[in-house]
Design an enzyme around this catalytic site. Structure first.
Site, short mmCIF file in Angstrom:
data_model
loop_
_atom_site.label_atom_id
_atom_site.label_comp_id
_atom_site.label_asym_id
_atom_site.label_seq_id
_atom_site.Cartn_x
_atom_site.Cartn_y
_atom_site.Cartn_z
N ASN A 9 0.88 -1.12 0.26
CA ASN A 9 -0.15 -0.06 0.02
C ASN A 9 0.94 1.40 -0.04
OD1 ASN A 9 -1.85 2.22 0.51
ND2 ASN A 9 -2.43 1.46 2.58
N LYS A 11 0.07 4.29 -0.31
CA LYS A 11 -0.59 5.40 0.28
C LYS A 11 -0.50 6.51 -0.72
CE LYS A 11 0.00 3.25 5.00
NZ LYS A 11 0.09 3.23 6.24
N HIS A 98 -9.35 0.99 5.26
CA HIS A 98 -8.12 1.33 5.94
C HIS A 98 -8.21 2.31 6.98
CE1 HIS A 98 -3.92 2.55 6.64
NE2 HIS A 98 -3.60 1.54 6.05
N GLU A 100 -6.50 4.78 7.98
CA GLU A 100 -6.49 6.17 7.85
C GLU A 100 -7.88 6.70 6.99
OE1 GLU A 100 -2.86 5.46 5.33
OE2 GLU A 100 -1.80 4.84 7.48
N GLU A 170 -4.88 -4.65 10.67
CA GLU A 170 -4.12 -3.81 10.81
C GLU A 170 -4.25 -3.25 12.30
OE1 GLU A 170 -2.10 -2.72 7.09
OE2 GLU A 170 -3.93 -1.39 7.25
N GLY A 176 2.82 2.46 10.68
CA GLY A 176 3.69 3.46 10.62
C GLY A 176 4.41 3.87 11.90
N SER A 216 4.01 -1.99 10.28
CA SER A 216 5.30 -2.11 10.35
C SER A 216 5.84 -3.38 9.95
CB SER A 216 5.55 -1.48 12.07
OG SER A 216 5.13 -0.32 12.20
P1 13P Z 1 3.37 0.58 7.65
O1 13P Z 1 3.65 -0.66 7.18
O2 13P Z 1 3.98 1.74 7.03
O3 13P Z 1 3.29 0.42 9.20
O4 13P Z 1 1.72 0.64 7.18
C1 13P Z 1 0.98 -0.50 7.14
C2 13P Z 1 -0.40 -0.05 6.37
O5 13P Z 1 -1.07 0.66 6.65
C3 13P Z 1 -0.61 -0.97 5.18
O6 13P Z 1 -1.92 -0.60 4.60
#
Ligand code: 13P
Length: 255
Positions: A9, A11, A98, A100, A170, A176, A216
């Site tokens: 992803n 983003k 997601h 976010e 997740e 992140g 992560s």
């Molecule tokens: P990170 O791997 O940067 O923690 O992000 C995970 C994520 O949100 C994948 O959709």
């Protein structure tokens, strides 16, 4: 048996030229690494999908996906992108729910059920994200939160439609942050998710559902995470922006 998937992803990262280079590198690096029951999925910003789709078509078991879509099939929704549009540029998947999007764009389970429906209707496979915040985990509410996300977001589907859904656990506190769920913590939740699927759809469907871990995940921690019985791969954020890191995670399946 269920598929193993490593999905990236991106983003809101990368610009066009760098994105095409990164994807070309990934394709080259995984060429001999992805077996029949495995798949690599890259979810770039939507305006790169068409170009990446052309490249993905050359490589079996490498596919692309959107990061979101609108809940309506089409219409006067300026600036939005429909599931059918994503499908029309050779994408196979779309990430939905997601954290976010839940957090910054107010997406609710109810809205996500609508997005799931339009995605499946368009022929896209949703990568449906679920997971608890740190506050929810600390208060012991994580199992209830995940149950509700499943019940309200995807369990309205019949078994035939649900077979096209990939789930991604997740934990919000691991995204992140550099803090990964321990393999035991992740496995506990993945087993719980599979149990919920079993209760809703039965053993066979539960056994066939791919459940990814995200948060992560990197080449160092992926081997232990992917070795867990109910973890079928990863949804990778930061590490998917570096071809070496991402492809090293893909290679974990075969090491
Ligand atoms: P990170 O791997 O940067 O923690 O992000 C995970 C994520 O949100 C994948 O959709």
């Amino acid at each position: 048996m269920r598929k193993k998937i490593v999905a990236g992803n991106w983003k809101m990262n990368m610009e066009y030229t760098a994105g095409v280079s990164l994807f070309s590198e990934v394709i080259n690096m995984v060429r001999d690494e992805v077996r029949g029951d495995q798949e690599v999925v890259v979810c770039p910003p939507s305006i790169f999908l068409h170009s990446l789709g052309v490249l993905a078509a050359q490589q079996q078991n490498v596919n692309i996906g959107g990061q979101n879509c609108h809940q309506k099939e089409s219409g006067a929704y300026t600036g939005e992108i429909s599931a059918a549009m994503i499908k029309s540029v050779a994408a196979e998947y779309v990430i939905l729910g997601h954290s976010e999007r839940r957090q910054y764009f107010g997406e609710t389970n109810e809205l996500l059920a609508e997005k799931t429906n339009v995605s499946l209707k368009a022929g896209l496979k949703p990568i449906f994200c679920i997971g608890e915040t740190l506050e929810e985990r600390n208060s012991g509410a994580h199992f209830d939160i995940i149950s509700a996300q499943l019940a309200e977001g995807v369990f309205h589907l019949d078994a035939e439609s649900f077979a096209n859904v990939v789930l991604a656990y997740e934990p919000v506190w691991a995204i992140g942050t550099g803090v990964t769920a321990s393999p035991e913590q992740a496995q506990e939740i993945h087993a719980f998710i599979r149990k919920q699927i079993e209760e809703r759809y039965g053993d066979a469907v539960a056994a066939n559902t791919t459940i990814l871990y995200g948060g992560s995940c990197n080449p160092k921690n992926a081997p232990e995470l992917f070795a867990q019985a109910d973890i079928d791969g990863g949804l990778i954020g930061g590490a998917s922006l570096k071809s070496r890191d991402f492809t090293d995670i893909v290679k974990v399946f075969n090491s």
